[in-house]
Design a protein around this motif. Structure first.
Motif, PDB file in Angstrom:
ATOM      1  N   MET A 289     -76.834   4.900  54.992  1.00  0.00           N
ATOM      2  CA  MET A 289     -76.724   4.636  53.574  1.00  0.00           C
ATOM      3  C   MET A 289     -75.862   3.401  53.356  1.00  0.00           C
ATOM      4  N   GLU A 290     -76.275   2.576  52.422  1.00  0.00           N
ATOM      5  CA  GLU A 290     -75.511   1.370  52.098  1.00  0.00           C
ATOM      6  C   GLU A 290     -74.176   1.728  51.493  1.00  0.00           C
ATOM      7  N   GLN A 291     -73.130   1.019  51.900  1.00  0.00           N
ATOM      8  CA  GLN A 291     -71.799   1.288  51.360  1.00  0.00           C
ATOM      9  C   GLN A 291     -71.692   0.839  49.915  1.00  0.00           C
ATOM     10  N   ASN A 292     -72.431  -0.160  49.509  1.00  0.00           N
ATOM     11  CA  ASN A 292     -72.329  -0.676  48.154  1.00  0.00           C
ATOM     12  C   ASN A 292     -73.336  -0.039  47.190  1.00  0.00           C
ATOM     13  N   ALA A 293     -74.102   0.930  47.670  1.00  0.00           N
ATOM     14  CA  ALA A 293     -75.093   1.575  46.801  1.00  0.00           C
ATOM     15  C   ALA A 293     -74.385   2.317  45.673  1.00  0.00           C
ATOM     16  N   ALA A 294     -74.953   2.203  44.490  1.00  0.00           N
ATOM     17  CA  ALA A 294     -74.358   2.871  43.324  1.00  0.00           C
ATOM     18  C   ALA A 294     -74.498   4.378  43.467  1.00  0.00           C
ATOM     19  N   LYS A 295     -73.427   5.090  43.087  1.00  0.00           N
ATOM     20  CA  LYS A 295     -73.471   6.546  43.115  1.00  0.00           C
ATOM     21  C   LYS A 295     -74.321   7.028  41.948  1.00  0.00           C
ATOM     22  N   PRO A 296     -75.111   8.073  42.168  1.00  0.00           N
ATOM     23  CA  PRO A 296     -75.871   8.615  41.041  1.00  0.00           C
ATOM     24  C   PRO A 296     -74.909   9.228  40.016  1.00  0.00           C
ATOM     25  N   PRO A 297     -75.311   9.246  38.747  1.00  0.00           N
ATOM     26  CA  PRO A 297     -74.430   9.846  37.746  1.00  0.00           C
ATOM     27  C   PRO A 297     -74.178  11.317  38.073  1.00  0.00           C
ATOM     28  N   ALA A 298     -72.995  11.780  37.757  1.00  0.00           N
ATOM     29  CA  ALA A 298     -72.623  13.169  38.024  1.00  0.00           C
ATOM     30  C   ALA A 298     -72.276  13.872  36.716  1.00  0.00           C
ATOM     31  N   PRO A 299     -72.514  15.164  36.642  1.00  0.00           N
ATOM     32  CA  PRO A 299     -72.117  15.906  35.446  1.00  0.00           C
ATOM     33  C   PRO A 299     -70.605  15.854  35.260  1.00  0.00           C
ATOM     34  N   ARG A 300     -70.191  15.892  34.001  1.00  0.00           N
ATOM     35  CA  ARG A 300     -68.767  15.956  33.656  1.00  0.00           C
ATOM     36  C   ARG A 300     -68.512  17.300  32.991  1.00  0.00           C
ATOM     37  N   VAL A 301     -67.249  17.701  32.963  1.00  0.00           N
ATOM     38  CA  VAL A 301     -66.878  18.978  32.353  1.00  0.00           C
ATOM     39  C   VAL A 301     -66.122  18.711  31.068  1.00  0.00           C
ATOM     40  N   ALA A 302     -66.614  19.312  29.974  1.00  0.00           N
ATOM     41  CA  ALA A 302     -65.952  19.220  28.676  1.00  0.00           C
ATOM     42  C   ALA A 302     -65.500  20.622  28.275  1.00  0.00           C
ATOM     43  N   VAL A 303     -64.316  20.686  27.687  1.00  0.00           N
ATOM     44  CA  VAL A 303     -63.791  21.939  27.158  1.00  0.00           C
ATOM     45  C   VAL A 303     -63.795  21.802  25.642  1.00  0.00           C
ATOM     46  N   VAL A 304     -64.440  22.756  24.972  1.00  0.00           N
ATOM     47  CA  VAL A 304     -64.628  22.701  23.530  1.00  0.00           C
ATOM     48  C   VAL A 304     -64.086  23.999  22.935  1.00  0.00           C
ATOM     49  N   LEU A 305     -63.408  23.885  21.791  1.00  0.00           N
ATOM     50  CA  LEU A 305     -62.700  25.035  21.245  1.00  0.00           C
ATOM     51  C   LEU A 305     -63.169  25.427  19.850  1.00  0.00           C
ATOM     52  N   PHE A 306     -63.473  26.703  19.702  1.00  0.00           N
ATOM     53  CA  PHE A 306     -63.653  27.308  18.385  1.00  0.00           C
ATOM     54  C   PHE A 306     -62.267  27.766  17.945  1.00  0.00           C
ATOM     55  N   LEU A 307     -61.623  26.989  17.083  1.00  0.00           N
ATOM     56  CA  LEU A 307     -60.321  27.370  16.544  1.00  0.00           C
ATOM     57  C   LEU A 307     -60.594  28.139  15.258  1.00  0.00           C
ATOM     58  N   LEU A 308     -60.250  29.431  15.264  1.00  0.00           N
ATOM     59  CA  LEU A 308     -60.617  30.334  14.186  1.00  0.00           C
ATOM     60  C   LEU A 308     -59.435  30.607  13.261  1.00  0.00           C
ATOM     61  N   LYS A 309     -59.747  30.695  11.971  1.00  0.00           N
ATOM     62  CA  LYS A 309     -58.759  31.046  10.947  1.00  0.00           C
ATOM     63  C   LYS A 309     -59.495  31.826   9.872  1.00  0.00           C
ATOM     64  N   ASP A 310     -59.150  33.107   9.713  1.00  0.00           N
ATOM     65  CA  ASP A 310     -59.888  34.002   8.825  1.00  0.00           C
ATOM     66  C   ASP A 310     -61.364  33.963   9.232  1.00  0.00           C
TER      67      ASP A 310
END
Length: 147
Positions: free
Chosen positions: A1-22
Motif C-alpha cells: 500500500m502506498e504511504q501517501n494514499a489518502a485514508k478513507p473517511p471514517a465514522p465519527r462519534v457524536a453525543v447528543v442530549l435531550f435536556l428535559l424540563k417539565d
C-alpha cells in the motif's frame, strides 16, 4: 500500500442530549453547513478517552452554560449526512438529563454555531427540525418515556 494514499473517511462519534424540563426539551437553531437553520439538540464530538456522560455535560456547558444531572444513555443511531462539501458518517449516542439547578437559564455561548437556545414542549416542537431528530420523531421515539 502506498504511504501517501489518502485514508478513507471514517465514522465519527457524536453525543447528543435531550435536556428535559417539565414536558419541554432544549433546542437551538443551527448555524452550520449541515442542517443550517434547523432546530437541534445540544451536543458534539466525543473526545478520546471521554465517557458519553462526561461528553454530554461538557458540550452542554460549552454551548449553553448549563449544568446537568441524572444523565442516562437512551439510544444509538447510525447516520449518513450527504449535505455540505463532503459526506459524513456519524454514530450518534443519544442521552437525556435534567438541569442540576432548575432555575438556570440557557445562554448562547457559541453564537457562530447557534442562533440561541429555548425550551419547546415535546408535543409542539418548532420546525424545521435537524433531520436526525425529525427521523427519531417519525420512528416514534419519545425521550420522556422510561426506557
Amino acid at each position: 500500500m502506498e504511504q501517501n494514499a489518502a485514508k478513507p473517511p471514517a465514522p465519527r462519534v457524536a453525543v447528543v442530549l435531550f435536556l428535559l424540563k417539565d414536558e419541554s426539551v432544549l433546542l437551538g437553531r443551527r448555524r452550520s453547513s449541515v442542517g443550517d437553520s434547523t432546530f437541534a439538540l445540544p451536543g458534539g464530538h466525543l473526545e478520546f478517552g471521554e465517557s458519553f456522560e462526561a461528553c454530554a455535560a461538557r458540550e452542554v456547558k460549552e454551548e449553553t452554560g448549563l449544568d446537568i444531572d441524572n444523565i442516562e444513555v437512551l439510544k444509538v443511531t447510525n447516520d449518513l449526512f450527504h449535505e455540505g462539501a463532503e459526506p459524513s458518517h456519524y454514530i450518534m449516542i443519544l442521552l437525556r438529563a435534567v438541569l442540576a439547578n432548575p432555575n438556570q437559564l440557557p445562554e448562547n455561548l457559541e453564537p457562530d454555531k447557534c442562533d440561541g437556545w429555548d425550551w419547546y414542549e415535546w408535543d409542539s416542537l418548532p420546525r424545521p427540525l435537524f433531520w436526525p431528530l425529525e427521523k427519531l420523531l417519525q420512528d416514534g421515539f419519545h425521550p420522556f418515556l422510561i426506557v
